[in-house]
Design a protein around this motif. Structure first.
Motif, PDB file in Angstrom:
ATOM      1  N   PRO A   1      60.856   1.923 -13.603  1.00 49.12           N
ATOM      2  CA  PRO A   1      59.441   2.093 -13.949  1.00 49.12           C
ATOM      3  C   PRO A   1      59.245   3.361 -14.775  1.00 49.12           C
ATOM      4  N   ALA A   2      58.314   3.277 -15.680  1.00 53.98           N
ATOM      5  CA  ALA A   2      58.015   4.441 -16.525  1.00 53.98           C
ATOM      6  C   ALA A   2      57.342   5.517 -15.688  1.00 53.98           C
ATOM      7  N   LEU A   3      57.697   6.737 -15.942  1.00 44.92           N
ATOM      8  CA  LEU A   3      57.043   7.856 -15.268  1.00 44.92           C
ATOM      9  C   LEU A   3      55.691   8.096 -15.922  1.00 44.92           C
ATOM     10  N   PRO A   4      54.688   8.419 -15.127  1.00 44.98           N
ATOM     11  CA  PRO A   4      53.381   8.675 -15.733  1.00 44.98           C
ATOM     12  C   PRO A   4      53.439   9.919 -16.613  1.00 44.98           C
ATOM     13  N   SER A   5      52.667   9.890 -17.658  1.00 45.17           N
ATOM     14  CA  SER A   5      52.607  11.061 -18.539  1.00 45.17           C
ATOM     15  C   SER A   5      51.706  12.116 -17.918  1.00 45.17           C
ATOM     16  N   ALA A   6      51.751  13.315 -18.465  1.00 47.07           N
ATOM     17  CA  ALA A   6      50.892  14.399 -17.976  1.00 47.07           C
ATOM     18  C   ALA A   6      49.429  13.999 -18.103  1.00 47.07           C
ATOM     19  N   THR A   7      49.093  13.271 -19.152  1.00 52.16           N
ATOM     20  CA  THR A   7      47.709  12.838 -19.359  1.00 52.16           C
ATOM     21  C   THR A   7      47.274  11.900 -18.243  1.00 52.16           C
ATOM     22  N   GLU A   8      48.162  10.985 -17.834  1.00 54.13           N
ATOM     23  CA  GLU A   8      47.814  10.056 -16.776  1.00 54.13           C
ATOM     24  C   GLU A   8      47.686  10.749 -15.422  1.00 54.13           C
ATOM     25  N   ASP A   9      48.404  11.824 -15.235  1.00 52.36           N
ATOM     26  CA  ASP A   9      48.345  12.561 -13.973  1.00 52.36           C
ATOM     27  C   ASP A   9      47.118  13.458 -13.870  1.00 52.36           C
ATOM     28  N   THR A  10      46.544  13.803 -14.988  1.00 57.49           N
ATOM     29  CA  THR A  10      45.451  14.763 -15.010  1.00 57.49           C
ATOM     30  C   THR A  10      44.109  14.055 -14.920  1.00 57.49           C
ATOM     31  N   PRO A  11      43.423  14.174 -13.775  1.00 58.79           N
ATOM     32  CA  PRO A  11      42.119  13.536 -13.675  1.00 58.79           C
ATOM     33  C   PRO A  11      41.130  14.230 -14.616  1.00 58.79           C
ATOM     34  N   GLU A  12      40.264  13.450 -15.180  1.00 59.14           N
ATOM     35  CA  GLU A  12      39.240  14.046 -16.033  1.00 59.14           C
ATOM     36  C   GLU A  12      38.060  13.109 -16.121  1.00 59.14           C
ATOM     37  N   ILE A  13      36.943  13.660 -16.544  1.00 62.47           N
ATOM     38  CA  ILE A  13      35.764  12.850 -16.812  1.00 62.47           C
ATOM     39  C   ILE A  13      35.460  13.010 -18.293  1.00 62.47           C
ATOM     40  N   PRO A  14      34.730  12.079 -18.859  1.00 63.42           N
ATOM     41  CA  PRO A  14      34.412  12.210 -20.280  1.00 63.42           C
ATOM     42  C   PRO A  14      33.692  13.530 -20.568  1.00 63.42           C
ATOM     43  N   GLY A  15      33.962  14.107 -21.727  1.00 60.69           N
ATOM     44  CA  GLY A  15      33.336  15.381 -22.095  1.00 60.69           C
ATOM     45  C   GLY A  15      31.825  15.337 -22.050  1.00 60.69           C
ATOM     46  N   TRP A  16      31.247  14.220 -22.482  1.00 60.69           N
ATOM     47  CA  TRP A  16      29.782  14.109 -22.470  1.00 60.69           C
ATOM     48  C   TRP A  16      29.256  14.154 -21.037  1.00 60.69           C
ATOM     49  N   ALA A  17      30.023  13.616 -20.090  1.00 65.24           N
ATOM     50  CA  ALA A  17      29.576  13.611 -18.699  1.00 65.24           C
ATOM     51  C   ALA A  17      29.632  15.016 -18.105  1.00 65.24           C
ATOM     52  N   GLU A  18      30.691  15.755 -18.424  1.00 65.13           N
ATOM     53  CA  GLU A  18      30.776  17.138 -17.929  1.00 65.13           C
ATOM     54  C   GLU A  18      29.622  17.961 -18.479  1.00 65.13           C
ATOM     55  N   LYS A  19      29.328  17.804 -19.767  1.00 68.49           N
ATOM     56  CA  LYS A  19      28.205  18.528 -20.374  1.00 68.49           C
ATOM     57  C   LYS A  19      26.896  18.142 -19.695  1.00 68.49           C
ATOM     58  N   SER A  20      26.738  16.859 -19.407  1.00 69.59           N
ATOM     59  CA  SER A  20      25.511  16.401 -18.746  1.00 69.59           C
ATOM     60  C   SER A  20      25.362  17.010 -17.360  1.00 69.59           C
ATOM     61  N   VAL A  21      26.465  17.073 -16.602  1.00 68.78           N
ATOM     62  CA  VAL A  21      26.412  17.698 -15.275  1.00 68.78           C
ATOM     63  C   VAL A  21      26.012  19.160 -15.415  1.00 68.78           C
ATOM     64  N   ARG A  22      26.622  19.850 -16.350  1.00 69.94           N
ATOM     65  CA  ARG A  22      26.285  21.269 -16.550  1.00 69.94           C
ATOM     66  C   ARG A  22      24.815  21.433 -16.947  1.00 69.94           C
ATOM     67  N   ASP A  23      24.328  20.545 -17.815  1.00 70.68           N
ATOM     68  CA  ASP A  23      22.921  20.602 -18.235  1.00 70.68           C
ATOM     69  C   ASP A  23      21.973  20.321 -17.068  1.00 70.68           C
ATOM     70  N   ILE A  24      22.328  19.350 -16.232  1.00 63.90           N
ATOM     71  CA  ILE A  24      21.491  19.017 -15.075  1.00 63.90           C
ATOM     72  C   ILE A  24      21.382  20.217 -14.143  1.00 63.90           C
ATOM     73  N   PHE A  25      22.505  20.846 -13.853  1.00 62.34           N
ATOM     74  CA  PHE A  25      22.475  22.017 -12.972  1.00 62.34           C
ATOM     75  C   PHE A  25      21.783  23.204 -13.646  1.00 62.34           C
ATOM     76  N   ALA A  26      21.967  23.367 -14.948  1.00 60.27           N
ATOM     77  CA  ALA A  26      21.326  24.480 -15.664  1.00 60.27           C
ATOM     78  C   ALA A  26      19.805  24.337 -15.684  1.00 60.27           C
ATOM     79  N   ALA A  27      19.317  23.106 -15.603  1.00 63.69           N
ATOM     80  CA  ALA A  27      17.873  22.870 -15.633  1.00 63.69           C
ATOM     81  C   ALA A  27      17.191  23.179 -14.297  1.00 63.69           C
ATOM     82  N   LEU A  28      17.983  23.403 -13.255  1.00 57.56           N
ATOM     83  CA  LEU A  28      17.391  23.730 -11.958  1.00 57.56           C
ATOM     84  C   LEU A  28      16.626  25.050 -12.056  1.00 57.56           C
ATOM     85  N   PRO A  29      15.424  25.098 -11.501  1.00 55.94           N
ATOM     86  CA  PRO A  29      14.661  26.351 -11.553  1.00 55.94           C
ATOM     87  C   PRO A  29      15.244  27.453 -10.665  1.00 55.94           C
TER      88      PRO A  29
END
Length: 106
Positions: A8-36
């Protein structure tokens, strides 16, 4: 003995590294930044939430994992009294909507 083509092929570093789409990370940061409410402990909860949803990126039941991440964040924010109930409810709803977008776009 199995040859190289049969192993079996070994997973690549990219496959091992969990991530979320960049737009989603920005959205999370924006949501938290909007908190008063401003508090460095809220920033720590935001970062832990981002890590959690990034780690959920490889699971089969993504919706349930996202719910678990959000529940953990909401529990910390509520237990530590970092947000009033109305802000907590709004944050929960906004993150739930974003999680639905993440799932729909993966």
């Amino acid at each position: 003995m199995t040859g190289p083509a049969e192993q079996p092929a070994l997973p690549s570093a990219t496959e091992d590294t969990p991530e979320i789409p960049g737009w989603a990370e920005k959205s999370v940061r924006d949501i938290f930044a909007a908190l008063p409410t401003r508090d460095t402990r809220i920033d720590a909860v935001r970062d832990a939430y981002l890590d959690c949803i990034a780690g959920a990126g490889r699971t089969e039941d993504l919706d349930m994992e996202h719910d678990r991440c959000r529940l953990r964040a909401m529990t910390v924010l509520d237990t530590d009294g970092l947000l009033p109930a109305d802000q907590l409810k709004d944050l929960d709803q906004r993150l739930a909507a974003l999680e639905a977008d993440i799932t729909a776009n993966l």
